[in-house]
Enzyme design. Structure first.
Site, PDB file in Angstrom:
ATOM      1  N   GLY A 112      -1.243   3.413  -0.300  1.00 11.81           N
ATOM      2  CA  GLY A 112      -0.117   3.162  -1.193  1.00 11.81           C
ATOM      3  C   GLY A 112      -0.549   2.659  -2.556  1.00 11.81           C
ATOM      4  O   GLY A 112       0.161   2.853  -3.546  1.00 11.81           O
ATOM      5  N   GLU A 115      -1.419   5.746  -4.451  1.00 13.55           N
ATOM      6  CA  GLU A 115      -0.153   6.410  -4.778  1.00 13.55           C
ATOM      7  C   GLU A 115       0.574   5.677  -5.893  1.00 13.55           C
ATOM      8  O   GLU A 115       1.165   6.297  -6.785  1.00 13.55           O
ATOM      9  CB  GLU A 115       0.720   6.496  -3.523  1.00 13.55           C
ATOM     10  CG  GLU A 115       0.163   7.475  -2.494  1.00 13.55           C
ATOM     11  CD  GLU A 115       0.857   7.404  -1.155  1.00 13.55           C
ATOM     12  OE1 GLU A 115       1.090   8.462  -0.545  1.00 13.55           O
ATOM     13  OE2 GLU A 115       1.172   6.278  -0.690  1.00 13.55           O
TER      14      GLU A 115
END
Length: 261
Positions: A112, A115
Site C-alpha cells: 500500500g 500504491e
C-alpha cells in the site's frame, strides 16, 4: 499555519501555497490501517476544496515512507467484509485530487505504500527508498492500483516481475525503469520535494490543474481522443486572466503575477 489533523497524520498549510502531509505512525512502520486511510481521504477531500492550496507534499518518516497495509486488520477478513470497507472510495479521494501531489519517499514504500506513492504525480526518492508490491507473498495481490498503475508506469515486464515475485526495487533502479522522478540523498528528500512543490505553486493554478487532469485522463484514451481533450483544455485556458498575464509578462520581460483566475 500548522494543523494537526489527527495524532498519526500531520497537516501543514504553508503561506506559499504548499500543503505538507506527513504520516506519523512509527510504531507500526506507518502501516496503512483503515483509520489512517480514512484520515488521508478526509484530508485530501478538504485540500481539494481550498483554492489557496496549489501543491501538496506527501511524506512519511525519515526512515520509512509506508511499509504497507496493516495485515492484522485483514488477515481473517471475509470477502464481504472487504467489500463493505469500501476502501476504493478512500483511495479515490487521493486519485481524484486536482492539486499536484509530490511524494517524498525515504526507506520502505511497500504494498500500500508503493500504491500510495503511485497515486502522486511526482515521486522524489531518497537513496534509501525501496519500492515493492509483495502482496503475493501473503497469498493476495495488490488491490489499490499496484497492478494497474504499476504497469502504466514501468511497462509490462518490469511490473510483472515486481508483482509476481514481490521483489524490492531500489531508488536508482526505480529511476531507471520509470517508477520515480528523481533520486537524491536521504537528507535532501523533503527539501527537494518542497522545491518542486513551491515551483508548481508559483505557476498559474488553472493551467496546472488542466495539465494534471488531461495527462491522467488522456493516458487511458485513444491518441486522437486524448489530443482532442488536450486541445480543448488548451483553448479554454485562453479565457483566464493568468494566461493574459503570462503572455504580457513574457512580452514585457518581467516576472508574471498569477492570481488563479
Amino acid at each position: 499555519m500548522t494543523i494537526t489533523a489527527k495524532p498519526e497524520i500531520h497537516l501543514e498549510i504553508r503561506d506559499d501555497g504548499v500543503a505538507v502531509i506527513r504520516i506519523d505512525r512509527p510504531e507500526a512502520k506507518n502501516a496503512l490501517n483503515l483509520k489512517i486511510r480514512r484520515e488521508l481521504a478526509d484530508i485530501f477531500h478538504r485540500l481539494s476544496g481550498i483554492s489557496d492550496v496549489r501543491a501538496i507534499v506527501l511524506t512519511g518518516g525519515p526512515d520509512i515512507f509506508v511499509a504497507g497495509a496493516d495485515i492484522g486488520e485483514m488477515a481473517n477478513a471475509t470477502p464481504v467484509e472487504m467489500i463493505q470497507r469500501k476502501v476504493e472510495q478512500l483511495w479515490g479521494a487521493i486519485a481524484s485530487c486536482p492539486v499536484a501531489i509530490v511524494a517524498a519517499v525515504n526507506g520502505f514504500a511497500l504494498g500500500g505504500g508503493c500504491e500510495l506513492a503511485m497515486h502522486c504525480d511526482i515521486i522524489v526518492a531518497g537513496r534509501s527508498a525501496r519500492f515493492a508490491q509483495p502482496e503475493v507473498k501473503v497469498g493476495v495481490m495488490p488491490g489499490a492500483g499496484g497492478t494497474q498503475r504499476l504497469i502504466r508506469a514501468v511497462g509490462k515486464f518490469q511490473a510483472m516481475r515486481m508483482a509476481l515475485t514481490g521483489c524490492m526495487v531500489g531508488a536508482e533502479e526505480g529511476l531507471r525503469i520509470g517508477l520515480v522522478s528523481e533520486v537524491v540523498d536521504d537528507a535532501q528528500t523533503i527539501d527537494r520535494a518542497m522545491e518542486i512543490a513551491v515551483d508548481i505553486a508559483c505557476m498559474p493554478p488553472m493551467a496546472v490543474r488542466q495539465i494534471k487532469e488531461v495527462m491522467l485522463a488522456g493516458a487511458d484514451l485513444p491518441l486522437e481522443s486524448a489530443l482532442m481533450l488536450e486541445r480543448k483544455a488548451f483553448q479554454l485556458l485562453f479565457d483566464t486572466k493568468d494566461q493574459k498575464e503570462g503572455a504580457a509578462a513574457f512580452m514585457e520581460k518581467r516576472r508574471p503575477q498569477f492570481t488563479g483566475f
